[in-house]
Structure formats: structure tokens, C-alpha cells
Design an enzyme around this catalytic site. Structure first.
Site: not given
Ligand code: BG6
Length: 499
Positions: A47, A175-176, A180, A238
């Protein structure tokens, strides 16, 4: 190495935190490693009415100073877009045409939704309405950030909606955790070694334990978190993804659908926890005020943006079973929480004890049962614990460690999760992205738990002092043994953790 075709990455929500903290630094690292395509541009959209230069200086704060940053910045552009103004999407399309023609490049586009989820419906729709979501000649992809819905119903709706405008093969749900390095290594550890897989089942494994602890609290995200809680924020996505990788059958090939079929089967085999079983299998907690290193730490309910009477869980521990051939009868324990003593994520495979106890009682050998610890973060590595003879007279047994640390691989750069995931999507590889049906399966499992909490206020939410390992009742979940209390360093055990 796969070739990455020329393309433009369009980031919606470009003035947000994720863009500055994760996406731009990840792209910069890809740039430094020469992994970006020959012709590449990032078009930030949100925005705010920035110019290209203003956008460039906004994101600079998270990049190191130097010459290469100056050249990298030239790839960044910005276009103001209001999602309630359909005309802005026409301007966006024109701007994309202009960039592609200036740079003389193909019109391949990756759209990244890094916006509040309330916009997940409208943005894909407007992209589609302007002919941006599909093309016969070029690729069009959509990256979606979590949350994928806030419950089973909204997750289903979201999937239906996205599929109105993009095909499943075009949708990349991030999903990060899957980005990893150590999570991906689980596949290599399990399926490239002959010694683990034969033991990886109900005949030899006594239980599996997964911990994902954070020492931070909710920081400045109280407003979001109070409507989410640990179950939605961490466990549904996760942690269940980690379960998927630990428990899956070997895929036929390392390819997106082969792997995702196997993890989805794991989610399908999770034994449902019905609403009335929740108190027996699930413990929830919320951190309360305490002192850490002599400093007062506020409780969750006093955090900014949090309801002073909030019943949102900042900790959850769960016991469950996977009803399939491999895992029948093996309990899985998972827990996650904020304001725990340290930041650590790890998986512990507890092996069964020997059938006949030559060197002492069953009880003492229970403490020397073999454990394989897969450390996701920090001090990434693998630890195997086994019994050895204590030197001297008799046959006393002591537990010793065999450990590998990623940091020992000198000169190897462990890429950040977003770096790996962005590059994979740019190359059209969805292996480490979650598929719509898997997301729904994961919701299916957690939904009765969320329902029970909502409809039955008598289910306790235990307080735990900030800086401790969560409610004591979470220890009672484990009927045979106790949680490992991990420290910052992989091989330190419990007692002398650095907090
Ligand atoms: C995120 C959550 O998806 O993952 C956060 O929204 C959390 O609350 C984070 O802190 C944790 O990620 P990592 O990579 O630091 O373990």
C-alpha cells in the site's frame, strides 16, 4: 545444477517485516553466490507509496554495506498497489510489461503473498482477472506464506479459492522448517545409510520425542499471536512436518510428489484424538511473570496486544500414535513453547532396551537406552548415545556420546531456509513446499483439540514461569521415561545448560 530461468519476483506485502528480514537478505545471498538467473528483478508491491529508490533504501538496513549491495539494489523495483483498487492491478501488469521489455526478458512471474491472510482471496483473484495467473508461454507461480487457514474449514476454503485462479502445480505453500538444511538432512540420514532404516520402526523404537523450544516470548506480535497460539503457530505446521519426515516411508524418488505422497500418508495415519481424550493426550500452558537472570520478565497476559484474560496457549505438548504398519503402538511426543529456557529444536529417537539385562537392573539400563538425537537448531548435528564400560573393576555401564556437528564441515555454507526455498520455487521444484491436501490432513488432526479447548473451558491451561520447561503436567504425558532437557550445545545434558 539446475538452470534458473529469467524471471520477476513480485512480493506483495513488500513493506512488511518478512521482506526486510528474510526475503531480501535471502535474495542477496543468492545473488552473491551467483545463483540468480541472468535476468532477474524483484518488484515490491504494497500500500505504501514508495518510489523504487525509497524501497531500495528501506530494505538496505538488513543488508551489509558494500559494492555488491549497490549492484544488487538495481534489481529492486517498487509499485504501490491497493488491493481494494482493481485499477492498481492494471498498473501492476503494465509495470511488469515495462520491466520485462526494459530488461529484454521473458515474462515469467513468481508472485509472493507476504500479506495478512485476509488478502489471500483477493490478490489471486485480481491476478487472474488481469490475465497474470496463467500463460501458455511463460511460467506463473504463487508462493503463499502461512497461516494456511485458521482451522480445517478455512483451510479448505482457502485451497478451493486458490485453485479457482491457479493450479495446484503453480502453488507453493511455504513452511520454512522444510527449508532448514538439517530437516532435509533427515531424508539423507534415513535413506542413504544402511544402518538406521532397519531399526526405524516399532520393533526397535520405543518412542519418538520432538521439542521445538523458543526462549523468546511473543515480542511485538501479541496481537497476531493471541488469536493463534502455539497449536496453530507451530504445531499444526512446522512440528507436524517434522513428524512427516521422521515417520514417512522411503519415497520412490526424490521428487516433489513422491515425497509429498509419503508425508501425506503419515498425516492420514495419525490416530485422531477425540475431543473427550484431549485432557489425557494434550497439555497446554501459558507463561507467567518470573525472573530470568535476576531480571523481571512479564507474563504473557501483560504482553502488548494480548488480552489480559487471554486463554491462548504459549506452550503445547502432545502424545499421539501413528496407526500404520511401521509405527503401530509407538508413542510420539511433541512439544513447543515460548519463553522456555533455551532456543532449540530437536528430534530424539529412543530405542528399546536390550532384551536381557546383563549389566545391572532393567531400571538402570533404561537410562542407557540408545538415543539418536537429530538437532535441527542450534549447534546443528547428530548425536548418538550408547552404553560403554566404565573403566575399572566390574562391568559398570555408562552412557557416552558420539556426535557430529555441522560446524565441523569447514568451508561449507549452510544456506538459510528462505534462500533454499526461494531458489527451489524459482526453479519450479516444489519438493520442500507443502501440498494442499497435506495441509488439510494436518488440520483434520488438530481440529478436535482446538474444538475441545474452545467448548470446554474446564480443560486447564497451566501457568508456567517464563524461563522454565513448561507446565509440570507435560511430564506426566510421558508414561515411560522423561523428556530430554536439551541445552544450547548438542552434547550437554540438562544440568549445566547455558540459558
Ligand atoms: C514462525 C512462528 O512460523 O516460526 C513464530 O510464527 C516462531 O512464532 C518461528 O517464532 C520459529 O521459527 P525458527 O526458524 O526461529 O525456529
Amino acid at each position: 545444477m539446475k538452470r534458473t530461468e529469467n524471471q520477476v519476483l513480485i512480493i506483495f506485502g513488500a513493506s512488511g517485516d518478512l521482506t526486510k528480514r528474510k526475503l531480501i537478505p535471502a535474495l542477496y545471498n543468492l545473488y552473491k553466490q551467483n545463483l540468480l538467473p541472468d535476468k532477474f528483478a524483484v518488484l515490491g508491491a504494497s500500500r505504501s507509496s514508495f518510489t523504487d529508490d525509497e524501497f531500495r533504501s528501506k530494505v538496505e538496513e538488513f543488508l551489509p554495506a558494500g559494492e555488491s549491495v549497490e549492484t544488487f539494489k538495481k534489481m529492486l523495483f517498487y509499485q504501490p498497489v491497493q488491493t481494494n483498487k482493481a485499477a492498481d492491478f492494471v498498473s501492476l501488469k503494465n509495470r511488469l510489461e515495462e520491466i520485462s521489455s526494459d530488461l529484454q526478458m521473458e515474462k515469467n512471474y513468481v508472485f509472493y503473498l507476504s500479506t495478512p491472510p485476509s488478502l489471500y482471496e483477493i490478490i489471486p483473484k485480481l491476478l487472474w482477472a488481469n490475465g497474470l495467473s496463467k500463460s501458455k508461454k511463460y511460467f506463473r507461480r504463487l508462493i503463499v506464506e502461512k497461516p494456511f487457514g485458521t482451522d480445517l474449514l478455512s483451510a479448505k476454503k482457502l485451497n478451493v479459492n486458490l485453485l479457482n485462479y491457479f493450479n495446484e502445480e503453480q502453488i507453493y505453500r511455504i513452511d520454512h522448517y522444510l527449508g532448514k538444511e538439517t530437516v532435509q538432512n533427515m531424508l539423507v540420514l534415513r535413506f542413504s545409510n544402511g544402518i538406521f532404516e532397519p531399526l526405524w520402526n516399532r520393533n526397535y523404537v520405543e518412542r519418538v520425542e520432538i521439542t521445538s523450544a523458543e526462549s523468546l516470548g511473543v515480542e511485538n506480535r501479541g496481537g497476531y499471536y493471541d488469536h493463534s497460539g502455539a497449536m496453530r503457530d507451530m504445531l499444526q505446521n512446522h512440528l507436524l512436518q517434522l513428524v512427516g519426515f521422521v515417520a514417512m516411508e522411503p519415497p520412490v524418488v526424490i521428487e516433489a510428489n513422491a515425497i509429498r505422497n509419503e508425508t501425506t500418508k503419515v498425516f492420514q495415519s495419525l490416530r485422531p484424538i477425540s475431543e473427550n481424550q484431549v485432557p489425557r493426550y494434550v497439555i497446554r500452558g501459558q507463561y507467567t511473570e518470573s525472573k530470568i537472570k535476576n531480571e523481571k520478565v512479564v507474563g504473557y497476559r501483560d504482553e502488548p496486544g494480548v488480552d489480559p484474560l487471554s486463554r491462548t496457549e504459549t506452550f503445547v505438548a502432545l502424545k499421539f500414535f501413528i496407526d500404520n504398519w511401521r509405527w503401530a503402538g509407538v508413542p510420539f511426543y511433541i512439544r513447543t513453547g515460548k519463553k522456555l529456557p533455551t532456543r532449540v529444536t530437536e528430534i530424539v529417537i529412543h530405542f528399546k532396551s536390550v532384551p536381557h539385562h546383563l549389566f545391572g537392573s532393567r531400571k538402570s539400563s533404561a537410562t542407557t537406552n540408545n538415543q539418536l538425537i537429530i538437532r535441527i537448531q542450534p549447534d546443528e548435528g547428530i548425536l548418538l548415545k550408547f552404553g560403554m564400560k566404565t573403566p575399572g573393576t566390574g562391568f559398570a555401564v555408562q552412557t557416552v556420546n558420539m556426535d557430529f556437528h555441522y560446524s565441523d564441515l569447514a568451508g561449507t555454507l549452510v544456506p538459510a531456509a528462505y534462500e533454499r526455498l526461494l531458489l527451489d520455487c524459482m526453479q519450479g521444484d516444489a519438493t520442500l513446499y507443502t501440498r494442499g491436501d497435506a495441509v488439510e490432513q494436518a488440520w483434520q488432526f488438530v481440529q478436535p483439540i482446538i474444538n475441545a479447548w474452545q467448548t470446554n473451558p474446564e480443560i486447564p491451561i497451566y501457568g508456567y514461569p517464563a524461563g522454565t520447561w513448561g507446565p509440570e503436567d507435560s511430564n506426566k504425558l510421558m508414561t515411560n521415561g522423561e523428556w530430554r532437557f536439551p541445552c544450547k550445545n548438542l552434547t550437554d545434558d540438562g544440568l549445566y545448560c547455558e540459558l
